[in-house]
Write a protein that holds these residues in place. Structure first.
Motif, PDB file in Angstrom:
ATOM      1  N   LEU A 146      15.760  -8.184  22.300  1.00 15.25           N
ATOM      2  CA  LEU A 146      16.225  -7.237  21.284  1.00 15.25           C
ATOM      3  C   LEU A 146      17.579  -6.643  21.645  1.00 15.25           C
ATOM      4  CD1 LEU A 146      13.045  -5.243  20.158  1.00 15.25           C
ATOM      5  CD2 LEU A 146      13.959  -7.410  19.286  1.00 15.25           C
ATOM      6  N   VAL A 147      17.764  -6.295  22.917  1.00 11.01           N
ATOM      7  CA  VAL A 147      19.035  -5.726  23.358  1.00 11.01           C
ATOM      8  C   VAL A 147      20.157  -6.763  23.200  1.00 11.01           C
ATOM      9  CG1 VAL A 147      20.318  -4.895  25.387  1.00 11.01           C
ATOM     10  CG2 VAL A 147      18.028  -4.001  24.884  1.00 11.01           C
ATOM     11  N   THR A 148      19.899  -7.982  23.635  1.00  9.59           N
ATOM     12  CA  THR A 148      20.915  -9.039  23.509  1.00  9.59           C
ATOM     13  C   THR A 148      21.283  -9.262  22.049  1.00  9.59           C
ATOM     14  OG1 THR A 148      20.138 -10.116  25.527  1.00  9.59           O
ATOM     15  CG2 THR A 148      21.429 -11.459  24.006  1.00  9.59           C
ATOM     16  N   ASN A 149      20.282  -9.340  21.179  1.00  8.83           N
ATOM     17  CA  ASN A 149      20.573  -9.538  19.752  1.00  8.83           C
ATOM     18  C   ASN A 149      21.439  -8.417  19.202  1.00  8.83           C
ATOM     19  OD1 ASN A 149      19.125 -11.897  19.655  1.00  8.83           O
ATOM     20  ND2 ASN A 149      17.378 -11.033  18.566  1.00  8.83           N
ATOM     21  N   ALA A 150      21.106  -7.179  19.537  1.00 11.19           N
ATOM     22  CA  ALA A 150      21.881  -6.049  19.020  1.00 11.19           C
ATOM     23  C   ALA A 150      23.328  -6.099  19.509  1.00 11.19           C
ATOM     24  CB  ALA A 150      21.233  -4.727  19.431  1.00 11.19           C
ATOM     25  N   LEU A 151      23.528  -6.504  20.745  1.00  7.27           N
ATOM     26  CA  LEU A 151      24.882  -6.518  21.307  1.00  7.27           C
ATOM     27  C   LEU A 151      25.691  -7.734  20.865  1.00  7.27           C
ATOM     28  CD1 LEU A 151      24.113  -5.236  24.904  1.00  7.27           C
ATOM     29  CD2 LEU A 151      25.030  -3.944  22.956  1.00  7.27           C
ATOM     30  N   VAL A 152      25.028  -8.862  20.668  1.00  7.21           N
ATOM     31  CA  VAL A 152      25.736 -10.086  20.301  1.00  7.21           C
ATOM     32  C   VAL A 152      26.004 -10.165  18.794  1.00  7.21           C
ATOM     33  CG1 VAL A 152      25.486 -12.613  20.181  1.00  7.21           C
ATOM     34  CG2 VAL A 152      24.963 -11.403  22.299  1.00  7.21           C
ATOM     35  N   LEU A 198       4.822 -13.112  21.079  1.00  2.56           N
ATOM     36  CA  LEU A 198       4.267 -12.385  22.225  1.00  2.56           C
ATOM     37  C   LEU A 198       3.915 -10.924  21.963  1.00  2.56           C
ATOM     38  CD1 LEU A 198       6.611 -13.845  25.000  1.00  2.56           C
ATOM     39  CD2 LEU A 198       4.249 -14.515  24.460  1.00  2.56           C
ATOM     40  N   ALA A 199       4.509 -10.313  20.961  1.00  2.93           N
ATOM     41  CA  ALA A 199       4.226  -8.901  20.686  1.00  2.93           C
ATOM     42  C   ALA A 199       2.935  -8.776  19.873  1.00  2.93           C
ATOM     43  CB  ALA A 199       5.390  -8.271  19.924  1.00  2.93           C
ATOM     44  N   ASP A 200       2.256  -7.655  20.032  1.00 10.71           N
ATOM     45  CA  ASP A 200       1.072  -7.383  19.219  1.00 10.71           C
ATOM     46  C   ASP A 200       1.470  -6.995  17.800  1.00 10.71           C
ATOM     47  OD1 ASP A 200      -0.824  -7.870  21.281  1.00 10.71           O
ATOM     48  OD2 ASP A 200      -0.275  -5.943  22.154  1.00 10.71           O
ATOM     49  N   ALA A 201       2.626  -6.372  17.667  1.00  8.92           N
ATOM     50  CA  ALA A 201       3.188  -6.018  16.361  1.00  8.92           C
ATOM     51  C   ALA A 201       4.697  -5.950  16.530  1.00  8.92           C
ATOM     52  CB  ALA A 201       2.649  -4.666  15.887  1.00  8.92           C
ATOM     53  N   TRP A 202       5.428  -6.217  15.457  1.00 14.65           N
ATOM     54  CA  TRP A 202       6.874  -6.093  15.506  1.00 14.65           C
ATOM     55  C   TRP A 202       7.389  -5.968  14.082  1.00 14.65           C
ATOM     56  CZ3 TRP A 202      10.964  -9.261  13.805  1.00 14.65           C
ATOM     57  CH2 TRP A 202      10.582 -10.457  13.195  1.00 14.65           C
ATOM     58  N   GLY A 203       8.631  -5.544  13.947  1.00 16.02           N
ATOM     59  CA  GLY A 203       9.197  -5.436  12.619  1.00 16.02           C
ATOM     60  C   GLY A 203      10.619  -4.935  12.652  1.00 16.02           C
ATOM     61  N   VAL A 204      11.146  -4.755  11.448  1.00 19.84           N
ATOM     62  CA  VAL A 204      12.498  -4.252  11.253  1.00 19.84           C
ATOM     63  C   VAL A 204      12.390  -3.145  10.218  1.00 19.84           C
ATOM     64  CG1 VAL A 204      14.840  -4.826  10.518  1.00 19.84           C
ATOM     65  CG2 VAL A 204      13.434  -6.567  11.647  1.00 19.84           C
ATOM     66  N   ARG A 205      13.014  -2.019  10.499  1.00  8.55           N
ATOM     67  CA  ARG A 205      13.034  -0.943   9.508  1.00  8.55           C
ATOM     68  C   ARG A 205      14.469  -0.463   9.331  1.00  8.55           C
ATOM     69  NH1 ARG A 205      13.775   3.991  11.576  1.00  8.55           N
ATOM     70  NH2 ARG A 205      13.282   4.319  13.759  1.00  8.55           N
ATOM     71  N   ALA A 206      14.805  -0.189   8.095  1.00  9.45           N
ATOM     72  CA  ALA A 206      16.136   0.328   7.784  1.00  9.45           C
ATOM     73  C   ALA A 206      16.197   1.802   8.150  1.00  9.45           C
ATOM     74  CB  ALA A 206      16.426   0.146   6.300  1.00  9.45           C
ATOM     75  N   HIS A 207      17.364   2.241   8.554  1.00  6.08           N
ATOM     76  CA  HIS A 207      17.626   3.671   8.702  1.00  6.08           C
ATOM     77  C   HIS A 207      18.998   3.928   8.118  1.00  6.08           C
ATOM     78  CE1 HIS A 207      20.280   3.326  12.239  1.00  6.08           C
ATOM     79  NE2 HIS A 207      19.431   2.444  12.706  1.00  6.08           N
ATOM     80  N   PRO A 227      18.033  -8.997  10.717  1.00  9.11           N
ATOM     81  CA  PRO A 227      17.973 -10.243  11.488  1.00  9.11           C
ATOM     82  C   PRO A 227      17.100 -11.264  10.763  1.00  9.11           C
ATOM     83  CG  PRO A 227      16.549  -8.604  12.475  1.00  9.11           C
ATOM     84  CD  PRO A 227      17.288  -7.919  11.356  1.00  9.11           C
ATOM     85  N   ARG A 228      17.399 -12.520  10.994  1.00  7.21           N
ATOM     86  CA  ARG A 228      16.615 -13.602  10.392  1.00  7.21           C
ATOM     87  C   ARG A 228      15.805 -14.288  11.471  1.00  7.21           C
ATOM     88  NH1 ARG A 228      19.527 -17.949   8.556  1.00  7.21           N
ATOM     89  NH2 ARG A 228      21.189 -17.396   9.978  1.00  7.21           N
ATOM     90  N   LEU A 229      14.536 -14.479  11.181  1.00 13.31           N
ATOM     91  CA  LEU A 229      13.675 -15.258  12.057  1.00 13.31           C
ATOM     92  C   LEU A 229      13.940 -16.714  11.717  1.00 13.31           C
ATOM     93  CD1 LEU A 229      11.336 -15.200  14.125  1.00 13.31           C
ATOM     94  CD2 LEU A 229       9.780 -15.258  12.193  1.00 13.31           C
ATOM     95  N   ARG A 230      14.372 -17.480  12.703  1.00 15.07           N
ATOM     96  CA  ARG A 230      14.656 -18.889  12.430  1.00 15.07           C
ATOM     97  C   ARG A 230      14.079 -19.744  13.538  1.00 15.07           C
ATOM     98  NH1 ARG A 230      19.839 -20.965  14.559  1.00 15.07           N
ATOM     99  NH2 ARG A 230      20.491 -19.514  16.159  1.00 15.07           N
ATOM    100  N   GLY A 272      18.860 -18.471  19.369  1.00 17.69           N
ATOM    101  CA  GLY A 272      17.966 -18.478  18.223  1.00 17.69           C
ATOM    102  C   GLY A 272      16.501 -18.327  18.540  1.00 17.69           C
ATOM    103  N   ARG A 273      16.166 -18.043  19.774  1.00 19.07           N
ATOM    104  CA  ARG A 273      14.764 -17.951  20.156  1.00 19.07           C
ATOM    105  C   ARG A 273      14.244 -16.525  20.285  1.00 19.07           C
ATOM    106  NH1 ARG A 273      16.466 -22.735  21.553  1.00 19.07           N
ATOM    107  NH2 ARG A 273      15.105 -24.462  22.072  1.00 19.07           N
ATOM    108  N   GLY A 274      15.100 -15.536  20.239  1.00 17.12           N
ATOM    109  CA  GLY A 274      14.715 -14.153  20.497  1.00 17.12           C
ATOM    110  C   GLY A 274      13.606 -13.643  19.613  1.00 17.12           C
ATOM    111  N   LEU A 275      13.801 -13.680  18.301  1.00 14.20           N
ATOM    112  CA  LEU A 275      12.776 -13.159  17.402  1.00 14.20           C
ATOM    113  C   LEU A 275      11.541 -14.041  17.362  1.00 14.20           C
ATOM    114  CD1 LEU A 275      14.838 -11.689  14.436  1.00 14.20           C
ATOM    115  CD2 LEU A 275      13.744 -10.489  16.331  1.00 14.20           C
TER     116      LEU A 275
END
Length: 144
Positions: free
Chosen positions: A62-68, A119-128, A97-100, A110-113
């Motif tokens: 997640l950190v890498t995606n946000a920075l890249v 591996l996560a029990d739950a995950w998502g994206v929310r707008a702020h 972000p797009r899950l691809r 392209g493997r991050g999401l």
């Protein structure tokens, strides 16, 4: 790094929450290993070694995606509670972000999401207000 612990002891079922909050500088990829180290320290008393490794991996993604994929700062918040771990990375770009599915030609890109989803029990994206937050949770109930 800010670490907030209410109660000061190990965080296990019935114990208070502990939190890590860190501002991530624009395009500063040195923040990835630094964040992993800080998260490892936060999770030291969690008592879930295998889950801690997964948490480090997913946080790195997640950190890498946000920075890249943005040209802005980001903010990481990780909270350990009696229910498990929640990690959120906020950035200041509204593009979701797009899950691809990565191809063999992508190397390690392209493997991050895909990892987060697997591996996560739950995950998502929310707008702020001026961007989005990508988050994941590892729950205490399913911890090995």
């Amino acid at each position: 790094m800010k670490r907030h612990g209410r109660g000061g002891g190990p965080t296990t079922a019935g114990a208070p929450s502990a939190q890590l909050s860190r501002r991530l500088g624009r395009a500063d990829l040195r923040a990835v290993p630094e964040t992993r180290k800080e998260l490892r320290e936060l999770l030291r008393h969690w008592g879930r070694p295998g889950r801690s490794d997964i948490a480090e991996l997913l946080t790195s993604e997640l950190v890498t995606n946000a920075l890249v994929h943005t040209d802005r700062d980001a903010v990481l918040t990780a909270t350990v509670s009696p229910h498990g771990l929640r990690v959120e990375v906020r950035d200041f770009v509204g593009r979701r972000p797009r899950l691809r599915v990565p191809s063999a030609d992508d190397g390690t890109h392209g493997r991050g999401l895909v990892l987060v989803q697997a591996l996560a029990d739950a995950w998502g994206v929310r707008a702020h207000g001026v961007g989005k937050a990508v988050w994941f949770e590892l729950t205490e109930e399913t911890a090995a």
